[in-house]
Design a protein around this motif. Structure first.
Motif, PDB file in Angstrom:
ATOM      1  N   PHE A  22     -62.064  43.702 109.412  1.00 54.98           N
ATOM      2  CA  PHE A  22     -60.670  43.462 109.068  1.00 54.98           C
ATOM      3  C   PHE A  22     -59.825  43.142 110.301  1.00 54.98           C
ATOM      4  O   PHE A  22     -58.894  42.347 110.234  1.00 54.98           O
ATOM      5  N   GLN A  23     -60.143  43.792 111.424  1.00 47.41           N
ATOM      6  CA  GLN A  23     -59.335  43.626 112.624  1.00 47.41           C
ATOM      7  C   GLN A  23     -59.321  42.172 113.104  1.00 47.41           C
ATOM      8  O   GLN A  23     -58.370  41.722 113.736  1.00 47.41           O
ATOM      9  N   GLY A  24     -60.336  41.428 112.745  1.00 51.50           N
ATOM     10  CA  GLY A  24     -60.403  40.036 113.173  1.00 51.50           C
ATOM     11  C   GLY A  24     -59.708  39.057 112.250  1.00 51.50           C
ATOM     12  O   GLY A  24     -59.701  37.850 112.532  1.00 51.50           O
ATOM     13  N   LEU A  25     -59.136  39.532 111.150  1.00 60.54           N
ATOM     14  CA  LEU A  25     -58.476  38.635 110.199  1.00 60.54           C
ATOM     15  C   LEU A  25     -57.049  38.323 110.634  1.00 60.54           C
ATOM     16  O   LEU A  25     -56.363  39.164 111.225  1.00 60.54           O
ATOM     17  N   ASP A  26     -56.599  37.118 110.305  1.00 59.04           N
ATOM     18  CA  ASP A  26     -55.206  36.757 110.562  1.00 59.04           C
ATOM     19  C   ASP A  26     -54.299  37.619 109.700  1.00 59.04           C
ATOM     20  O   ASP A  26     -54.579  37.858 108.515  1.00 59.04           O
ATOM     21  N   GLY A  27     -53.203  38.059 110.272  1.00 60.76           N
ATOM     22  CA  GLY A  27     -52.242  38.869 109.532  1.00 60.76           C
ATOM     23  C   GLY A  27     -52.487  40.351 109.631  1.00 60.76           C
ATOM     24  O   GLY A  27     -51.701  41.150 109.102  1.00 60.76           O
ATOM     25  N   VAL A  28     -53.570  40.793 110.289  1.00 56.51           N
ATOM     26  CA  VAL A  28     -53.861  42.219 110.456  1.00 56.51           C
ATOM     27  C   VAL A  28     -53.399  42.658 111.832  1.00 56.51           C
ATOM     28  O   VAL A  28     -53.840  42.119 112.854  1.00 56.51           O
ATOM     29  N   ARG A  29     -52.516  43.636 111.865  1.00 55.66           N
ATOM     30  CA  ARG A  29     -52.059  44.164 113.147  1.00 55.66           C
ATOM     31  C   ARG A  29     -52.915  45.324 113.600  1.00 55.66           C
ATOM     32  O   ARG A  29     -53.160  45.516 114.791  1.00 55.66           O
ATOM     33  N   PHE A  30     -53.380  46.114 112.629  1.00 53.54           N
ATOM     34  CA  PHE A  30     -54.110  47.330 112.975  1.00 53.54           C
ATOM     35  C   PHE A  30     -55.019  47.685 111.811  1.00 53.54           C
ATOM     36  O   PHE A  30     -54.610  47.646 110.654  1.00 53.54           O
ATOM     37  N   ALA A  31     -56.268  48.012 112.076  1.00 51.40           N
ATOM     38  CA  ALA A  31     -57.212  48.457 111.051  1.00 51.40           C
ATOM     39  C   ALA A  31     -58.136  49.492 111.668  1.00 51.40           C
ATOM     40  O   ALA A  31     -58.807  49.217 112.673  1.00 51.40           O
ATOM     41  N   ALA A  32     -58.174  50.693 111.096  1.00 49.21           N
ATOM     42  CA  ALA A  32     -59.019  51.752 111.652  1.00 49.21           C
ATOM     43  C   ALA A  32     -59.282  52.807 110.591  1.00 49.21           C
ATOM     44  O   ALA A  32     -58.444  53.030 109.705  1.00 49.21           O
ATOM     45  N   PRO A  33     -60.453  53.476 110.637  1.00 43.76           N
ATOM     46  CA  PRO A  33     -60.716  54.590 109.714  1.00 43.76           C
ATOM     47  C   PRO A  33     -59.681  55.682 109.919  1.00 43.76           C
ATOM     48  O   PRO A  33     -59.281  55.975 111.049  1.00 43.76           O
ATOM     49  N   SER A  34     -59.220  56.278 108.814  1.00 38.81           N
ATOM     50  CA  SER A  34     -58.173  57.298 108.916  1.00 38.81           C
ATOM     51  C   SER A  34     -58.585  58.650 108.362  1.00 38.81           C
ATOM     52  O   SER A  34     -58.003  59.668 108.721  1.00 38.81           O
ATOM     53  N   ARG A  35     -59.610  58.673 107.504  1.00 41.38           N
ATOM     54  CA  ARG A  35     -59.988  59.955 106.897  1.00 41.38           C
ATOM     55  C   ARG A  35     -61.373  59.833 106.299  1.00 41.38           C
ATOM     56  O   ARG A  35     -61.722  58.804 105.726  1.00 41.38           O
ATOM     57  N   VAL A  36     -62.185  60.894 106.446  1.00 37.77           N
ATOM     58  CA  VAL A  36     -63.533  60.934 105.889  1.00 37.77           C
ATOM     59  C   VAL A  36     -63.641  62.155 104.990  1.00 37.77           C
ATOM     60  O   VAL A  36     -63.241  63.259 105.375  1.00 37.77           O
ATOM     61  N   ALA A  37     -64.182  61.976 103.784  1.00 36.67           N
ATOM     62  CA  ALA A  37     -64.317  63.079 102.840  1.00 36.67           C
ATOM     63  C   ALA A  37     -65.472  63.983 103.233  1.00 36.67           C
ATOM     64  O   ALA A  37     -66.353  63.604 104.014  1.00 36.67           O
ATOM     65  N   GLU A  38     -65.457  65.164 102.665  1.00 35.62           N
ATOM     66  CA  GLU A  38     -66.522  66.132 102.951  1.00 35.62           C
ATOM     67  C   GLU A  38     -67.875  65.559 102.516  1.00 35.62           C
ATOM     68  O   GLU A  38     -68.009  64.986 101.451  1.00 35.62           O
ATOM     69  N   GLY A  39     -68.880  65.720 103.404  1.00 36.46           N
ATOM     70  CA  GLY A  39     -70.216  65.232 103.109  1.00 36.46           C
ATOM     71  C   GLY A  39     -70.376  63.735 103.340  1.00 36.46           C
ATOM     72  O   GLY A  39     -71.385  63.156 102.934  1.00 36.46           O
ATOM     73  N   ASP A  40     -69.388  63.126 103.960  1.00 35.36           N
ATOM     74  CA  ASP A  40     -69.445  61.696 104.263  1.00 35.36           C
ATOM     75  C   ASP A  40     -69.640  60.852 102.988  1.00 35.36           C
ATOM     76  O   ASP A  40     -70.237  59.789 103.006  1.00 35.36           O
ATOM     77  N   ALA A  41     -69.075  61.367 101.862  1.00 36.14           N
ATOM     78  CA  ALA A  41     -69.238  60.674 100.579  1.00 36.14           C
ATOM     79  C   ALA A  41     -68.197  59.592 100.364  1.00 36.14           C
ATOM     80  O   ALA A  41     -68.345  58.744  99.483  1.00 36.14           O
ATOM     81  N   ALA A  42     -67.125  59.604 101.139  1.00 31.95           N
ATOM     82  CA  ALA A  42     -66.074  58.592 101.016  1.00 31.95           C
ATOM     83  C   ALA A  42     -65.257  58.582 102.296  1.00 31.95           C
ATOM     84  O   ALA A  42     -65.223  59.579 103.031  1.00 31.95           O
ATOM     85  N   ALA A  43     -64.619  57.469 102.552  1.00 28.04           N
ATOM     86  CA  ALA A  43     -63.762  57.347 103.731  1.00 28.04           C
ATOM     87  C   ALA A  43     -62.643  56.377 103.426  1.00 28.04           C
ATOM     88  O   ALA A  43     -62.759  55.510 102.550  1.00 28.04           O
ATOM     89  N   MET A  44     -61.538  56.537 104.150  1.00 31.19           N
ATOM     90  CA  MET A  44     -60.401  55.629 103.975  1.00 31.19           C
ATOM     91  C   MET A  44     -60.134  54.898 105.278  1.00 31.19           C
ATOM     92  O   MET A  44     -60.249  55.463 106.369  1.00 31.19           O
ATOM     93  N   VAL A  45     -59.772  53.639 105.147  1.00 29.26           N
ATOM     94  CA  VAL A  45     -59.391  52.799 106.276  1.00 29.26           C
ATOM     95  C   VAL A  45     -57.941  52.388 106.069  1.00 29.26           C
ATOM     96  O   VAL A  45     -57.566  51.938 104.977  1.00 29.26           O
ATOM     97  N   THR A  46     -57.122  52.555 107.095  1.00 29.08           N
ATOM     98  CA  THR A  46     -55.725  52.121 107.038  1.00 29.08           C
ATOM     99  C   THR A  46     -55.615  50.733 107.666  1.00 29.08           C
ATOM    100  O   THR A  46     -56.065  50.521 108.789  1.00 29.08           O
TER     101      THR A  46
END
Length: 738
Positions: free
Chosen positions: A441-465
């Motif tokens: 995502f960081q390489g796309l036009d129009g993206v200023r910032f993209a980084a993981p923000s939170r990981v669920a217990e057991g690494d079953a899900a994660a969120m990227v802002t």
């Protein structure tokens, strides 16, 4: 139908105490239900099955309510300092800790957290995301007030602090404020002038309020069992009050006409319900079908709003054909002005209505010029419609802390920080996959910032802002949502979802834009079919539908110019210049369709009746116009007043819709129905009433109750005392009806 309604009106008149008591019990019961069974109404819009909505449900499941409401508290450093200065940093840290302890708050992010810092590049500002455990509609007024008080205290302590986000704003809108009061007062004045009797005006208004009250209270009660939008009861009140007053106006006007033509109150009531009541029922069915037809969009919250408003219209129609004749039984001849109550008084209609006759004469005489002028005026007003933009992201009120916070965030961090996109990575190994997709995502036009923000217990899900370089409601951000989803498709991972309020807004807006043409075709097709049945003509329906399209274009065009372009915004008490609410166009089309067809039926049916009795085409237009136009003008004035009353002090969500409906009513009644339609019919001549032989099998819809008038001759009445205006025995009523 006319015969059935005649009997219903007669029965309601004779059993007026029982009918009134039944409606009173219904009103009290719905009030009790609203007070004891009502629930919380939603203020956010989403569509089940959409990617953004599916992701929110998964976030709730994986992160334990991670999609609760949030607020962004932004702090600017004092002049000559930075947020990194030890004293300022300590003050901000202590402040953030206090935010985390506020009522209802489950956490407040630390701006100085090395893993997810939220400090401006020039270190002049920082912000903290305050998270609540519940959605915005469930945040109490006390919890919201505590947040705003904390912001004010920090400001008094030397920190330039502002707050934005859904958790900081009031959810929904109230019913029963100055908006409704303004419309009611104007309606009472119009009715008093129209009737020349305060008793008739008060009765008309009272029965309409009972109907809309039952509808609104019923919807409020239903909110305890079904998730409804906060705008649902407001739309129902706005529309129900307008049509409730108008439908009663049509019946009472006919009742007064029958009194002045020799009938006693009982037979006049029955005839009014059988004739004008037939037109009311036909018009009401039209509005109900238009509102229920909102289901064609396939959007649950829009379907619920349409059905709720349609139910209120059904109540208004039932009130008009049952409670109104019952109340007429109590007031009798007092529905007339005092000077007309004596037997043998002359009906003002018989004096020719010189103004309306002159109007119709002028329009039909200069029919080409009149039609051209009407089309050009409405066409010019419609021009802004072609640049109309829609969104679900609401612009905060000017001068509010929310507006200042968004401006501060845009200045210090970038416009995209006020509405970041959330990307959910679901499934095993979510943390590593989130890091990989963030890099993409960081390489796309129009993206200023993209980084993981939170990981669920057991690494079953994660969120990227993902933060865009553009504002949340801009076209660039909408394009970025599609670019992110395209990048996910290229990566071949079908368990990555793009969501957040900005993505939801994009999804809902696009779904509504796709549904709008389909819905417009539906209502236009319905209009053609209905008008062919009512008038047994092909060209009259075409004229009516083309007029409706001009009404829609001009109403939405004027609304775009005022609320999106900022023209004359002082007139509507707003300084907001932003895209319209996504659901506004389809709601406006649905409501205006029903009301426009009301006016078409009430106005043109009188012209059709005159033509059927042998009048020449032009004389039929003039005669029908003279008879129906005064009532249509009064009805449109009331409608305009009710809708316009919601504009100056109305809720920001409802205000543009109310404005569109108010100007739409004005354009439709005055320009389309009173200029364009008579001019067009004058141009068409006898061809206007032509029906092909292969369509003559169609049923005859006698909306004026002409057959009933032939079957029930007028009665000759004797003196009726004013002290007992309703005193009419059943035997005398029966003899009066023949």
């Amino acid at each position: 139908m006319a015969t059935f309604l005649h009997r219903l009106g007669l029965g309601s008149f004779r059993h007026r105490w029982a009918v009134t008591l039944v409606w009173l019990v219904v009103f009290v019961a719905t009030g009790a239900g609203a007070a004891t069974l009502s629930g919380t109404m939603a203020t956010s819009f989403s569509i089940p099955g959409q990617e953004s909505t599916t992701a929110l449900d998964l976030i709730d499941e994986r992160f334990g309510g991670g999609s609760g409401a949030t607020a962004q508290v932004v702090v600017a450093a004092p002049d000559g300092a930075t947020v990194s200065d030890p004293a300022v940093a300590a003050q901000i840290t202590a402040y953030v800790q206090k935010l985390a302890t506020l009522p209802g708050v489950v956490g407040a992010s630390n701006p100085f957290d090395p893993q997810a810092p939220s400090v401006a590049p020039d270190r002049s500002a920082a912000y903290s995301t305050v998270s609540y455990g519940v959605p915005a509609p469930e945040i109490t007024a006390e919890q919201r007030e505590a947040l705003l008080d904390a912001v004010a205290e920090a400001r008094d302590g030397g920190l330039d602090t502002e707050v934005s986000g859904e958790a900081s704003q009031e959810s929904g809108a109230d019913i029963g404020g100055p908006a409704e009061a303004i419309g009611v007062v104007v309606a009472l004045l119009v009715l008093a002038v129209t009737y020349g009797s305060l008793i008739a005006a008060g009765m008309n208004l009272l029965t309409a309020i009972v109907g809309v009250g039952i509808g609104a209270l019923g919807i409020t009660t239903l909110s305890g069992f079904v998730d409804l939008q906060s705008t649902t009861p407001i739309l129902a009140v706005m529309l129900g009050l307008a049509v409730g007053i108008d439908y009663t106006l049509f019946i009472v006007t006919r009742y007064r006409h029958e009194l002045l033509h020799g009938r006693d109150p009982e037979s006049a009531t029955a005839m009014a319900v059988g004739t004008a009541g037939s037109a009311v029922v036909t018009a009401g069915i039209t509005v109900v079908i238009a509102l229920a037809g909102l289901a064609v969009a396939g959007i649950p919250f829009l379907t619920e709003m349409g059905i709720a408003a349609a139910a209120t219209i059904v109540v208004a129609v039932l009130i008009a054909i049952t409670l109104v004749p019952a109340v007429l039984g109590f007031i009798g001849r007092r529905a007339l002005p005092r000077k007309l109550r004596a037997a043998g008084a002359v009906d003002p209609e018989e004096q020719g209505r010189p103004f309306y006759r002159a109007w119709a004469n002028a329009v039909t005489r200069f029919r080409t010029l009149s039609l051209l002028a009407a089309v050009v005026v409405l066409g010019v007003v419609s021009i802004p419609f072609f640049s109309m933009q829609t969104t679900l992201i609401q612009t905060p009120p000017p001068g509010s802390t929310q507006e200042r916070a968004q401006a501060l965030i845009a200045e210090k961090f970038g416009p995209g920080f006020s509405g970041p996109l959330i990307v959910l990575v679901d499934g095993a190994g979510a943390g590593a996959r989130a890091t990989a997709i963030a890099g993409t995502f960081q390489g796309l036009d129009g993206v200023r910032f993209a980084a993981p923000s939170r990981v669920a217990e057991g690494d079953a899900a994660a969120m990227v802002t993902v933060v865009a370089t553009s504002a949340p409601d801009s076209q660039e951000t909408k394009d970025l949502v599609h670019d992110l989803r395209a990048a996910v498709d290229e990566a071949g991972d079908d368990r990555i979802y793009v969501t957040g309020q900005t993505a939801i807004s994009v999804d809902v807006a696009e779904k509504l834009d796709e549904a709008l043409p389909r819905y417009l075709v539906l209502v236009v097709g319905l209009a053609l079919l209905l008008l062919v049945l009512v008038f047994r003509s092909l060209l009259v329906p075409v004229v009516g539908v083309l007029g409706f399209l001009l009404t829609i274009g001009s109403a939405l065009g004027a609304t775009t110019a005022v609320f999106q372009w900022g023209w004359l915004n002082e007139l509507v008490n707003t300084e907001i210049e932003a895209p319209l609410l996504s659901l506004a166009p389809i709601i406006v089309i649905g409501i205006l369709f029903g009301l426009a067809m009301d006016y078409q039926v009430f106005l043109v049916s009188r012209m059709h009746e005159a033509h059927a009795h042998g009048a020449s085409p032009r004389d039929a237009v003039i005669t029908g116009f003279k008879q129906a136009a005064p009532v249509v003008v009064a009805a449109a004035t009331i409608m305009f007043a009710v809708f316009a009353g919601f504009v100056p002090e109305g809720n920001d969500t409802i205000k543009p819709i109310a404005f569109a409906l108010a100007v739409g009513i004005l354009f439709d009644a005055i320009i389309v129905r009173m200029i364009a339609v008579p001019a067009a019919l004058g141009l068409l001549g006898r061809a206007a009433w032509w029906l092909p032989s292969w369509l003559r099998w169609l049923p005859v819809l006698d909306v004026e109750g002409a057959a009933l008038e032939r079957a029930v001759p007028a009665a000759t009445v004797t003196e009726t005392t004013e002290t007992s205006p309703a005193a009419t025995t059943p035997s005398s009523a029966s003899s009066a009806q023949g």
